[in-house]
Design an enzyme around this catalytic site. Structure first.
Site, short mmCIF file in Angstrom:
data_model
loop_
_atom_site.label_atom_id
_atom_site.label_comp_id
_atom_site.label_asym_id
_atom_site.label_seq_id
_atom_site.Cartn_x
_atom_site.Cartn_y
_atom_site.Cartn_z
N LYS A 199 0.84 -1.20 0.00
CA LYS A 199 0.00 0.00 0.00
C LYS A 199 0.88 1.25 0.00
O LYS A 199 0.68 2.17 -0.77
CB LYS A 199 -0.90 -0.04 1.24
CG LYS A 199 -1.87 1.10 1.35
CD LYS A 199 -2.84 0.85 2.50
CE LYS A 199 -3.64 2.09 2.81
NZ LYS A 199 -4.59 1.90 3.91
N GLU A 218 10.55 -4.72 4.47
CA GLU A 218 10.62 -6.14 4.08
C GLU A 218 10.30 -6.29 2.59
O GLU A 218 11.00 -6.96 1.84
CB GLU A 218 9.61 -6.98 4.88
CG GLU A 218 9.93 -7.12 6.36
CD GLU A 218 9.24 -6.05 7.20
OE1 GLU A 218 9.01 -4.92 6.69
OE2 GLU A 218 8.97 -6.34 8.38
N GLY A 249 -5.07 -2.03 4.99
CA GLY A 249 -4.23 -3.14 4.54
C GLY A 249 -4.87 -4.50 4.78
O GLY A 249 -4.97 -5.33 3.88
N ARG A 250 -5.35 -4.71 6.00
CA ARG A 250 -5.89 -6.04 6.34
C ARG A 250 -7.29 -6.26 5.77
O ARG A 250 -7.89 -7.31 6.00
CB ARG A 250 -5.84 -6.26 7.85
CG ARG A 250 -6.54 -5.18 8.67
CD ARG A 250 -6.15 -5.27 10.14
NE ARG A 250 -6.68 -4.16 10.92
CZ ARG A 250 -6.10 -2.98 11.03
NH1 ARG A 250 -5.00 -2.72 10.36
NH2 ARG A 250 -6.62 -2.03 11.79
N GLU A 294 -5.22 -6.92 15.02
CA GLU A 294 -4.70 -5.61 14.65
C GLU A 294 -5.83 -4.56 14.71
O GLU A 294 -5.59 -3.39 14.95
CB GLU A 294 -4.11 -5.68 13.23
CG GLU A 294 -3.05 -4.64 12.97
CD GLU A 294 -2.29 -4.90 11.69
OE1 GLU A 294 -1.46 -5.83 11.67
OE2 GLU A 294 -2.52 -4.20 10.71
N HIS A 320 -5.38 -33.59 17.62
CA HIS A 320 -4.24 -34.40 18.07
C HIS A 320 -3.15 -33.52 18.66
O HIS A 320 -2.03 -33.97 18.85
CB HIS A 320 -3.69 -35.22 16.90
CG HIS A 320 -4.72 -36.15 16.34
ND1 HIS A 320 -4.83 -37.46 16.72
CD2 HIS A 320 -5.74 -35.92 15.47
CE1 HIS A 320 -5.85 -38.02 16.09
NE2 HIS A 320 -6.42 -37.10 15.33
N LYS A 376 7.47 -0.78 12.58
CA LYS A 376 8.17 -0.50 11.33
C LYS A 376 9.35 0.45 11.56
O LYS A 376 10.32 0.42 10.83
CB LYS A 376 7.21 0.11 10.32
CG LYS A 376 6.22 -0.89 9.73
CD LYS A 376 5.42 -0.29 8.60
CE LYS A 376 4.40 -1.27 8.06
NZ LYS A 376 3.67 -0.79 6.90
C1 G6Q Z 1 -2.63 -3.86 7.80
C2 G6Q Z 1 -1.40 -3.31 8.35
C3 G6Q Z 1 -0.13 -4.00 7.91
C4 G6Q Z 1 0.27 -3.69 6.48
C5 G6Q Z 1 1.69 -4.18 6.24
C6 G6Q Z 1 2.17 -3.92 4.84
O1 G6Q Z 1 -3.72 -3.43 8.03
O2 G6Q Z 1 -1.33 -1.96 8.14
O3 G6Q Z 1 -0.21 -5.39 8.06
O4 G6Q Z 1 -0.60 -4.28 5.57
O5 G6Q Z 1 2.54 -3.57 7.16
O6 G6Q Z 1 2.08 -2.59 4.51
P1 G6Q Z 1 2.24 -2.11 3.03
O7 G6Q Z 1 1.12 -2.71 2.23
O8 G6Q Z 1 2.19 -0.62 3.06
O9 G6Q Z 1 3.56 -2.63 2.54
#
Ligand code: G6Q
Length: 555
Positions: free
Chosen positions: A214, A220, A274-275, A360, A391, A519
């Site tokens: 996003k 990462e 994002g989520r 989150e 199990h 982050k």
């Molecule tokens: C989701 C969070 C988090 C995010 C990641 C990746 O709601 O904000 O999980 O999606 O940190 O972020 P980017 O999509 O900006 O790389």
């Protein structure tokens, strides 16, 4: 600040109904689930219902008609309906980021206009859908091929958190729908093991990378993307990059700075969390894996659940009831966790996905008025598919000291022909909820042990260990079959459950300042590692660990 603020920011614990719920809890807490069924054998009539291709059964929970009545009152006191309207109509309910929360617009296939700051956003949504559809056609037909004209057969989504967990979970769940000439891969972790173990199976001539972020600044993802490009450039040339790298982001500037042409960028917007983004172009890996029509069915399923959440009466509104049940256990019964137990191997990533969506969103301790919260909020979400979990950790659910409400999820019809497997799976799915509720009485244990030929003395000794108290609550979510459409509904069911809980707990469910902090923190230490010097302002434990790493790196 959004218009609704004055109407919705209510502390649930200060409502009149909360006190009534407390009194009701004192009354009901010692009534076992078995007794609830004895007292009212008809409870199944009002605590279970069909909705589309779903069957919900909430009757094996510590609740009665009175509880539901009180939940309903609480919903009205915390203005749940108003809050729903505010979300669906695009008010900026994510106040700490001044953003609307409109993942529901992404599956508004009916195309009813949704206005944000005076603009109908639906044309934007359909534009990107169309763009994904065309791109998918080109990849599928081979019109968009690799730099040596070979067809793309490997899709690598590079993203993390919300830009990974959703599409990853959906692709896994829809395995029976995969195109047979393409395989999706997901790289998320900065740990070099992740990308290197995937790249070693791939051919740069036939691999397409989707850089999904996003913000397009996540360390990462950017590091993995650079590694992928470096790997690609060992075979391909810079002018070939556009055939093998596309981006999904809200940040065009960063995408072009990275070297991906804006034409190869699929957009989404800051009003998609994002989520909650798998419905957006973040779902590109899903489109390329299962085809555009199946992606549309996924959206349609979610749209159906949106309608159900908006329109179904309280007593038969699945996400709302699940939200209240969660609050009931979390805040009154002192349950700390909630287990998600899909009896479906295809849903192997589902609880992990929900872990992020839920924890989150509602893992917050400041209310929407900026005050410290004194009641419990977000549940700890965890789980594994059945029967594997049986199990492993079910022992604690059956006989441990903690109360763990469980959601049992299954699909009746499998996508395979192994009916013997399916019957055993579903028998376990049903048997477990029964056993967790009814337990095993001393009489039954005694009878069984006698039949095994044990003496009275031996029976007496073993008895306490073999008795199951039962009385462990479960909800059953049973689908006809797991299809793109039912999966869409299932995900949206939980999204709305999370939303309704956030309203009840009075938290902002759509920000994630804790993630943002995470982050930033590593950056400082990374600099020290790279400069080979430790800042003495760290506490002595942290200094020592950094030094240890530097020392081990040298050896
Ligand atoms: C989701 C969070 C988090 C995010 C990641 C990746 O709601 O904000 O999980 O999606 O940190 O972020 P980017 O999509 O900006 O790389």
């Amino acid at each position: 600040m959004a218009r609704m603020t004055m109407h919705v920011n209510i502390d649930c614990t200060e409502t009149n109904t909360w006190k009534l719920l407390q009194a009701h809890y004192e009354e009901i807490q010692n009534t076992t689930l078995n007794n609830l069924f004895h007292q009212d054998p008809k409870r199944i009539d009002y605590l279970s219902f069909e909705e589309g291709k779903f069957f919900f059964d909430f009757s094996k929970n510590h609740l009665t008609q009175e509880t539901i009545g009180l939940f309903k009152k609480l919903a009205s006191e915390v203005n749940l309906e108003l809050a729903k309207k505010a979300m669906f109509e695009g008010e900026k309910i994510n106040q700490t980021e001044n953003r609307a929360v409109l993942h529901t617009a992404l599956r508004n296939l009916d195309n009813n206009p949704i206005y944000l700051d005076g603009e109908n956003i639906m044309p934007l949504v359909f534009n990107e859908l169309e763009k994904m559809k065309l791109f998918n056609q080109k990849v599928e037909s081979g019109q968009h091929s690799g730099f040596t004209s070979k067809k793309i057969n490997s899709i690598v989504n590079i993203g993390i958190g919300g830009s990974d967990l959703g599409p990853n979970m959906v692709c896994e769940a829809l395995k029976p729908y995969w195109r047979n000439d393409v395989t999706p891969y997901f790289v998320s972790n900065i740990d070099g093991n992740h990308i290197s173990n995937i790249l070693k199976h791939l051919d740069p001539e036939t691999t397409l990378f989707i850089i999904a972020s996003k913000t397009f600044t996540t360390e990462e993802t950017m590091t993995n993307a650079k590694t992928a490009r470096h790997w690609f450039l060992k075979k391909g040339s810079l002018s070939d990059v556009s055939k093998h790298f596309v981006a999904v982001s809200t940040n065009e500037q960063k995408v072009t700075e990275f070297g991906i042409d804006a034409n190869n960028m699929f957009k989404f917007w800051d009003w998609v969390g994002g989520r909650y983004s798998l419905w957006s172009t973040i779902g590109l890996s899903i489109v390329l894996t299962v085809g555009y029509d199946n992606f549309l069915s996924l959206l349609r399923g979610a749209e159906k659940m949106d309608k159900h959440f908006k329109e179904a009466p309280f007593e038969q509104n699945a996400p709302t009831l699940m939200a209240f049940l969660g609050v009931w256990y979390n805040n009154f019964f002192n349950a700390q966790t909630q287990a998600i137990l899909p009896y479906d191997q295809l849903l192997a990533h589902f609880s992990k996905y929900l872990q992020q969506a839920d924890m989150e969103s509602n893992g917050k301790s400041i209310d929407r008025n900026g005050q410290t919260i004194t009641h419990q909020t977000g549940q700890i979400i965890w789980g594994e598919p059945g029967t594997n979990g049986q199990h492993a950790f079910y022992q604690l659910i059956h006989q441990g000291t903690k109360i763990i409400p469980c959601d049992f999820i299954a699909a009746a019809k499998p996508p395979h022909a192994l009916i013997a497997h399916q019957d055993i799976l579903i028998a376990n799915f049903i048997a477990k909820t029964e056993a967790l509720m009814t337990g095993k009485s001393p009489e039954t244990v005694e009878k069984q042990l006698k039949m095994q030929g044990l003496t009275d003395d031996e029976i007496k000794k073993l008895m306490p260990f073999k008795v199951f108290t039962g009385n462990r609550p479960t909800s059953t979510i049973f689908m006809n079959e797991l299809t793109p459409e039912t999966l869409g509904s299932l995900i949206a069911l939980y999204e709305h459950k999370i939303f309704a809980q956030g309203v009840i707990w009075n938290v902002f469910s759509f920000d994630q300042w804790g993630v943002e902090l995470g982050k930033q923190l590593a950056g400082t230490i990374l600099k020290e590692i790279r400069n080979n010097s430790v800042n003495p302002q760290h506490d002595s434990s942290t200094q020592q660990i950094i030094n240890k790493y530097l020392e081990l790196k040298r050896t």
